[in-house]
Design an enzyme around this catalytic site. Structure first.
Site, PDB file in Angstrom:
ATOM      1  N   ASP A 120       0.841  -1.209   0.000  1.00  0.00           N
ATOM      2  CA  ASP A 120       0.000   0.000   0.000  1.00  0.00           C
ATOM      3  C   ASP A 120       0.872   1.254   0.000  1.00  0.00           C
ATOM      4  OD1 ASP A 120      -2.406  -1.302  -0.086  1.00  0.00           O
ATOM      5  OD2 ASP A 120      -2.576  -1.467   2.091  1.00  0.00           O
ATOM      6  N   ASN A 179      -4.121   8.925   2.114  1.00  0.00           N
ATOM      7  CA  ASN A 179      -4.370   8.305   3.427  1.00  0.00           C
ATOM      8  C   ASN A 179      -4.723   9.358   4.482  1.00  0.00           C
ATOM      9  OD1 ASN A 179      -4.061   5.601   2.959  1.00  0.00           O
ATOM     10  ND2 ASN A 179      -2.082   5.391   3.975  1.00  0.00           N
ATOM     11  N   GLU A 180      -3.756  10.255   4.760  1.00  0.00           N
ATOM     12  CA  GLU A 180      -3.999  11.191   5.860  1.00  0.00           C
ATOM     13  C   GLU A 180      -2.974  12.313   5.941  1.00  0.00           C
ATOM     14  OE1 GLU A 180      -1.112   8.976   6.399  1.00  0.00           O
ATOM     15  OE2 GLU A 180      -2.513   7.699   7.460  1.00  0.00           O
ATOM     16  N   ARG A 219      -4.354  19.055  23.405  1.00  0.00           N
ATOM     17  CA  ARG A 219      -2.967  18.919  23.875  1.00  0.00           C
ATOM     18  C   ARG A 219      -2.659  17.437  23.881  1.00  0.00           C
ATOM     19  NH1 ARG A 219      -4.811  23.264  26.521  1.00  0.00           N
ATOM     20  NH2 ARG A 219      -3.403  25.045  26.802  1.00  0.00           N
ATOM     21  N   ASP A 246      -0.062  14.158  21.685  1.00  0.00           N
ATOM     22  CA  ASP A 246       1.027  13.821  20.752  1.00  0.00           C
ATOM     23  C   ASP A 246       0.762  14.333  19.345  1.00  0.00           C
ATOM     24  OD1 ASP A 246       2.283  12.603  22.797  1.00  0.00           O
ATOM     25  OD2 ASP A 246       2.362  10.604  21.899  1.00  0.00           O
ATOM     26  N   ALA A 271      -2.965  10.264  21.508  1.00  0.00           N
ATOM     27  CA  ALA A 271      -2.588  10.439  22.920  1.00  0.00           C
ATOM     28  C   ALA A 271      -2.897  11.841  23.451  1.00  0.00           C
ATOM     29  CB  ALA A 271      -1.103  10.101  23.110  1.00  0.00           C
TER      30      ALA A 271
HETATM   31  P1  NAP Z   1       5.472   2.246   6.779  1.00  0.00           P
HETATM   32  O1  NAP Z   1       5.631   2.784   8.151  1.00  0.00           O
HETATM   33  O2  NAP Z   1       6.625   1.580   6.111  1.00  0.00           O
HETATM   34  O3  NAP Z   1       4.243   1.211   6.726  1.00  0.00           O
HETATM   35  C1  NAP Z   1       3.026   1.486   7.271  1.00  0.00           C
HETATM   36  C2  NAP Z   1       2.091   0.297   7.105  1.00  0.00           C
HETATM   37  O4  NAP Z   1       0.803   0.854   6.791  1.00  0.00           O
HETATM   38  C3  NAP Z   1       2.430  -0.682   5.981  1.00  0.00           C
HETATM   39  O5  NAP Z   1       2.197  -1.990   6.443  1.00  0.00           O
HETATM   40  C4  NAP Z   1       1.466  -0.295   4.892  1.00  0.00           C
HETATM   41  O6  NAP Z   1       1.112  -1.373   4.066  1.00  0.00           O
HETATM   42  C5  NAP Z   1       0.268   0.119   5.709  1.00  0.00           C
HETATM   43  N1  NAP Z   1      -0.705   0.953   5.008  1.00  0.00           N
HETATM   44  C6  NAP Z   1      -0.494   2.009   4.183  1.00  0.00           C
HETATM   45  N2  NAP Z   1      -1.653   2.505   3.775  1.00  0.00           N
HETATM   46  C7  NAP Z   1      -2.628   1.744   4.325  1.00  0.00           C
HETATM   47  C8  NAP Z   1      -4.032   1.758   4.277  1.00  0.00           C
HETATM   48  N3  NAP Z   1      -4.686   2.682   3.571  1.00  0.00           N
HETATM   49  N4  NAP Z   1      -4.721   0.842   4.989  1.00  0.00           N
HETATM   50  C9  NAP Z   1      -4.067  -0.078   5.725  1.00  0.00           C
HETATM   51  N5  NAP Z   1      -2.740  -0.158   5.822  1.00  0.00           N
HETATM   52  C10 NAP Z   1      -2.031   0.757   5.127  1.00  0.00           C
HETATM   53  O7  NAP Z   1       4.979   3.470   5.879  1.00  0.00           O
HETATM   54  P2  NAP Z   1       4.574   3.553   4.366  1.00  0.00           P
HETATM   55  O8  NAP Z   1       4.611   2.202   3.723  1.00  0.00           O
HETATM   56  O9  NAP Z   1       5.344   4.670   3.786  1.00  0.00           O
HETATM   57  O10 NAP Z   1       3.043   4.003   4.492  1.00  0.00           O
HETATM   58  C11 NAP Z   1       2.712   5.293   4.943  1.00  0.00           C
HETATM   59  C12 NAP Z   1       1.558   5.125   5.875  1.00  0.00           C
HETATM   60  O11 NAP Z   1       1.999   4.508   7.077  1.00  0.00           O
HETATM   61  C13 NAP Z   1       0.963   6.423   6.342  1.00  0.00           C
HETATM   62  O12 NAP Z   1       0.065   6.945   5.395  1.00  0.00           O
HETATM   63  C14 NAP Z   1       0.312   6.013   7.638  1.00  0.00           C
HETATM   64  O13 NAP Z   1      -1.056   5.717   7.474  1.00  0.00           O
HETATM   65  C15 NAP Z   1       0.997   4.722   8.033  1.00  0.00           C
HETATM   66  N6  NAP Z   1       1.524   4.833   9.388  1.00  0.00           N
HETATM   67  C16 NAP Z   1       0.947   4.060  10.324  1.00  0.00           C
HETATM   68  C17 NAP Z   1       1.353   4.166  11.651  1.00  0.00           C
HETATM   69  C18 NAP Z   1       0.679   3.299  12.668  1.00  0.00           C
HETATM   70  O14 NAP Z   1      -0.160   2.473  12.284  1.00  0.00           O
HETATM   71  N7  NAP Z   1       0.987   3.471  13.942  1.00  0.00           N
HETATM   72  C19 NAP Z   1       2.353   5.070  12.019  1.00  0.00           C
HETATM   73  C20 NAP Z   1       2.923   5.849  11.017  1.00  0.00           C
HETATM   74  C21 NAP Z   1       2.488   5.729   9.692  1.00  0.00           C
HETATM   75  P3  NAP Z   1       2.103  -2.104   3.053  1.00  0.00           P
HETATM   76  O15 NAP Z   1       2.992  -2.963   3.916  1.00  0.00           O
HETATM   77  O16 NAP Z   1       1.200  -2.889   2.173  1.00  0.00           O
HETATM   78  O17 NAP Z   1       2.866  -1.033   2.324  1.00  0.00           O
END
Ligand code: NAP
Length: 266
Positions: free
Chosen positions: A51, A124-125, A151, A153, A188
């Site tokens: 994704d 996404n966001e 207030r 994170d 948080a």
């Molecule tokens: P990453 O930190 O390497 O991976 C984030 C995970 O989120 C990966 O497993 C990715 O899937 C999954 N993901 C991305 N879009 C998704 C969606 N729409 N629905 C469900 N899972 C999704 O970061 P990245 O690959 O660059 O992705 C960026 C995204 O990471 C941001 O948009 C944010 O949503 C997410 N993120 C999540 C957290 C958390 O859950 N605590 C924290 C920071 C960021 P794949 O393995 O298939 O690529």
């Protein structure tokens, strides 16, 4: 049909891409041409990875083309095809009118104290956090009315398709991508005798706007995969974006099935 590819940086994704190109080039009809840049205006962008790779593809190629994903890891939310289904995928490409799912985005305007407005968007966001480990302080306005002072994170404004990503990790609701909405979720928050927030996620319809008036001199802003430290941000306004990202759905994979497969089923 002009096709562009965006790959996760691993050997398996590169190998899947090589096989896809080889199979399409081997066809006698010369229907497909591979292109490498946005200026070539591809009709279809194939993301090979996860994704995260699809997010990268969408920011690279914008709203014009249609997207389809081949997942080289686990089944994702944006990618429909497995590498072992390449032949089926190539046959599916012949469908003249595949179902196109259009996913809403988050439109953001970042206002800085020098009077500039920066226009951004996310599939996404948008995430804001303080640039240091201390608390983010932001006044939240909804449709011009003061709602609360946050207030904590950080704050997330997610799209429906982003609701299964970071938003879900902070207990936000999962929203079906056919619903044109944005969701404001807290990371948080501090809730005690002195400080109070709603402490629930808010789902706002298309015609509503949330404004975050930032009190910190420097904040971290995340837009999908991109993140940067910003100075002197006065406020950020978010609403449902006017542009949607188009996904070609050559096969039926209902959203709730993806949710179950990703989070419940072994
Ligand atoms: P990453 O930190 O390497 O991976 C984030 C995970 O989120 C990966 O497993 C990715 O899937 C999954 N993901 C991305 N879009 C998704 C969606 N729409 N629905 C469900 N899972 C999704 O970061 P990245 O690959 O660059 O992705 C960026 C995204 O990471 C941001 O948009 C944010 O949503 C997410 N993120 C999540 C957290 C958390 O859950 N605590 C924290 C920071 C960021 P794949 O393995 O298939 O690529």
């Amino acid at each position: 049909m002009k096709i562009a590819t965006v790959l996760r940086n691993d050997d398996f994704s590169r190998e899947v891409c090589r096989m896809l190109r080889e199979k399409l080039h081997a066809r006698p009809d010369n229907l497909y041409r591979f292109v490498d840049s946005r200026n070539d205006r591809p009709d279809l962008v194939v993301s090979i990875g996860g994704d995260g790779t699809l997010l990268e593809a969408v920011h690279q190629y914008g709203f014009e083309p249609t997207y389809v994903g081949i997942h080289t890891g686990h089944l994702g939310f944006y990618a429909d095809w497995r590498p072992e289904e390449l032949d089926e995928f190539i046959s599916a490409l012949e469908q003249p009118h595949p179902f196109i799912a259009e996913y809403p985005t988050v439109q953001c305007r970042i206002h800085t104290s020098d009077g500039q407005t920066h226009h951004k968007w996310a599939l996404n966001e948008l995430v804001i956090r303080n640039a240091s480990l201390s608390t983010l302080v932001a006044c939240v306005y909804i449709n011009g009315e003061e709602f609360e002072t946050f207030r904590g994170d950080g704050l997330i404004v997610s799209s429906p398709s982003g609701s299964t990503a970071y938003n879900k990790a902070v207990n936000g609701a999962i929203v079906h991508p056919s619903i044109e909405a944005i969701q404001l979720s807290e990371i948080a928050s501090i809730n005690n005798q002195a400080y109070r927030t709603i402490n629930s996620s808010l789902v706002l319809p298309k015609h509503h706007e949330v404004e975050l008036i930032v009190m910190n001199p420097e904040i971290m802003i995340g837009l999908d995969r991109e993140q940067a430290v910003w100075s002197r941000v006065r406020s950020i306004t978010c609403r449902v974006g006017g542009d949607k990202v188009k996904f070609a759905r050559y096969k039926r994979l209902p959203f709730w099935g993806r949710v179950r497969n990703s989070f419940i089923k072994d």
